[in-house]
Design a protein around this motif. Structure first.
Motif, short mmCIF file in Angstrom:
data_model
loop_
_atom_site.label_atom_id
_atom_site.label_comp_id
_atom_site.label_asym_id
_atom_site.label_seq_id
_atom_site.Cartn_x
_atom_site.Cartn_y
_atom_site.Cartn_z
N GLY A 79 1.19 18.45 38.08
CA GLY A 79 2.25 17.56 38.55
C GLY A 79 3.36 17.34 37.56
O GLY A 79 4.27 16.55 37.81
N ALA A 80 3.33 18.05 36.42
CA ALA A 80 4.34 17.85 35.39
C ALA A 80 5.73 18.21 35.91
O ALA A 80 5.91 19.19 36.62
N ARG A 81 6.71 17.40 35.54
CA ARG A 81 8.10 17.62 35.94
C ARG A 81 8.89 18.05 34.71
O ARG A 81 9.07 17.28 33.77
N ILE A 82 9.34 19.30 34.73
CA ILE A 82 10.01 19.88 33.57
C ILE A 82 11.39 20.40 33.95
O ILE A 82 11.53 21.09 34.95
N ILE A 83 12.39 20.04 33.15
CA ILE A 83 13.74 20.56 33.31
C ILE A 83 14.04 21.46 32.12
O ILE A 83 13.98 21.02 30.97
N ILE A 84 14.34 22.72 32.39
CA ILE A 84 14.67 23.67 31.34
C ILE A 84 16.11 23.45 30.87
O ILE A 84 17.03 23.28 31.68
N LEU A 85 16.32 23.45 29.56
CA LEU A 85 17.64 23.33 28.98
C LEU A 85 18.08 24.71 28.50
O LEU A 85 17.36 25.37 27.76
N THR A 86 19.23 25.17 28.94
CA THR A 86 19.70 26.51 28.58
C THR A 86 21.18 26.48 28.26
O THR A 86 21.90 25.55 28.67
N ARG A 120 16.37 11.56 37.19
CA ARG A 120 15.90 10.70 38.28
C ARG A 120 15.47 11.52 39.48
O ARG A 120 14.46 11.22 40.13
N SER A 121 16.21 12.57 39.80
CA SER A 121 15.89 13.41 40.94
C SER A 121 14.55 14.11 40.76
O SER A 121 13.70 14.11 41.66
N VAL A 122 14.33 14.69 39.60
CA VAL A 122 13.08 15.40 39.33
C VAL A 122 11.90 14.43 39.31
O VAL A 122 10.82 14.73 39.82
N ALA A 123 12.10 13.25 38.74
CA ALA A 123 11.03 12.26 38.71
C ALA A 123 10.63 11.83 40.12
O ALA A 123 9.47 11.50 40.38
N ALA A 124 11.58 11.86 41.04
CA ALA A 124 11.33 11.46 42.43
C ALA A 124 10.69 12.58 43.24
O ALA A 124 10.39 12.40 44.42
N GLY A 125 10.51 13.75 42.62
CA GLY A 125 9.86 14.85 43.31
C GLY A 125 10.80 15.88 43.87
O GLY A 125 10.38 16.82 44.56
N ASP A 126 12.09 15.75 43.58
CA ASP A 126 13.05 16.74 44.05
C ASP A 126 13.29 17.75 42.93
O ASP A 126 12.53 17.82 41.98
N ALA A 127 14.34 18.53 43.04
CA ALA A 127 14.63 19.54 42.04
C ALA A 127 15.96 19.27 41.37
O ALA A 127 16.83 18.61 41.93
N LEU A 200 6.04 21.54 51.78
CA LEU A 200 5.68 21.49 50.36
C LEU A 200 4.21 21.11 50.19
O LEU A 200 3.50 21.68 49.36
N SER A 201 3.76 20.13 50.98
CA SER A 201 2.37 19.67 50.88
C SER A 201 1.39 20.76 51.28
O SER A 201 0.41 21.03 50.57
N LYS A 202 1.64 21.42 52.40
CA LYS A 202 0.72 22.45 52.90
C LYS A 202 0.65 23.65 51.96
O LYS A 202 -0.41 24.27 51.80
N LEU A 203 1.78 23.99 51.36
CA LEU A 203 1.82 25.16 50.48
C LEU A 203 1.55 24.79 49.02
O LEU A 203 1.56 25.66 48.16
N ARG A 206 5.75 22.07 44.39
CA ARG A 206 6.26 20.84 43.80
C ARG A 206 7.58 20.39 44.41
O ARG A 206 7.82 19.20 44.56
N ASP A 207 8.46 21.35 44.73
CA ASP A 207 9.81 20.98 45.17
C ASP A 207 10.47 22.16 45.85
O ASP A 207 9.87 23.21 46.05
N ARG A 208 11.73 21.98 46.21
CA ARG A 208 12.47 23.01 46.94
C ARG A 208 12.65 24.28 46.10
O ARG A 208 12.68 25.39 46.65
N VAL A 209 12.80 24.12 44.80
CA VAL A 209 12.93 25.30 43.94
C VAL A 209 11.70 26.20 44.09
O VAL A 209 11.81 27.41 44.27
N GLN A 210 10.53 25.58 44.03
CA GLN A 210 9.30 26.36 44.18
C GLN A 210 9.19 26.95 45.58
O GLN A 210 8.64 28.04 45.77
#
Length: 223
Positions: A79-86, A120-127, A200-203, A206-210
């Motif tokens: 369930g980890a929420r990670i944002i890559i910095l590039t 905030r978006s990622v913490a809420a479960g979005d991307a 998302l739940s059935k598959l 984590r989010d739309r990106v996935q």
């Protein structure tokens, strides 16, 4: 009684970068930096100690890079929420981060308001990156993706979806927003959100990106 602030871990080998992000984030009452790491190994240790809600992860670091650290963290904490910095938009490192399980990526020169909104978006479960950007990245690095669908010996996860949910998955894979999906299928945005949540739940995504990545990996979207 107010909600507890979101707990954020900063991972970057440049101290000034971490300091800049900390100043921006901690100016917001609902955001709190719980730790800083200078490389991937230290990040893994601090994740276990501080249990952050969101991790901002650099990719180019000594000892262990951010891609490997992301992969290990997600394996240990799905369930980890990670944002890559590039530094570069749509580069190989951002692609590797999404494939490793990150929920999005940001450029290091991101505007303060965009950084705050992404956390905030990622913490809420979005991307923290749009489906269109994800699709563009997958098309750019299509040769890195599997060329066939799921293993024949395993149950096909797509079979669990209803016909409507499969349509929604295909639309997500095309990079459509909820509003665009609603317009295509004559659905309200709230109904689309419900369908997206079920997909998302059935598959177990984590989010739309996935979901976009899943659609490409399973050959649901033409490359």
């Amino acid at each position: 009684m107010t909600d507890a602030p979101l707990r954020i871990l900063l991972v970057d080998d440049q101290q000034l970068v971490r300091l800049g992000f900390r100043m921006v984030l901690e100016a917001e009452p609902d955001l709190h930096v719980v730790g800083e790491a200078a490389d991937g190994r230290e990040a893994i240790r601090l994740v276990a100690e501080t249990r952050p809600d969101v991790i901002l992860m650099d990719v180019r670091m000594p000892s262990m890079d951010g891609i490997e650290a992301t992969r290990r963290i997600v394996e240990e904490r799905p369930g980890a929420r990670i944002i890559i910095l590039t530094t570069f938009d749509l580069d190989e490192y951002a692609f590797g981060g999404l494939r490793a399980g990150a929920s999005g990526f940001l450029l290091k020169d991101v505007r303060p308001e965009e950084l705050i909104a992404a956390v905030r978006s990622v913490a809420a479960g979005d991307a923290a990156v749009s489906g269109r950007v994800t699709r563009a990245m997958l098309e750019l690095f299509a040769d890195r993706l599997p060329t066939s669908g799921p293993d024949g010996g395993r149950a096909d996860p797509i079979a669990a979806l209803t016909p409507r949910e499969r349509e929604i998955l295909l639309a997500i894979g095309e990079g459509l927003t909820n509003g665009e999906i609603g317009a295509r299928f004559y659905l309200t945005e709230s109904t689309v959100k419900t369908h997206v949540g079920r997909v998302l739940s059935k598959l177990q995504l984590r989010d739309r990106v996935q979901a976009v990545i899943f659609a490409y990996e399973h050959g649901l979207v033409e490359r």
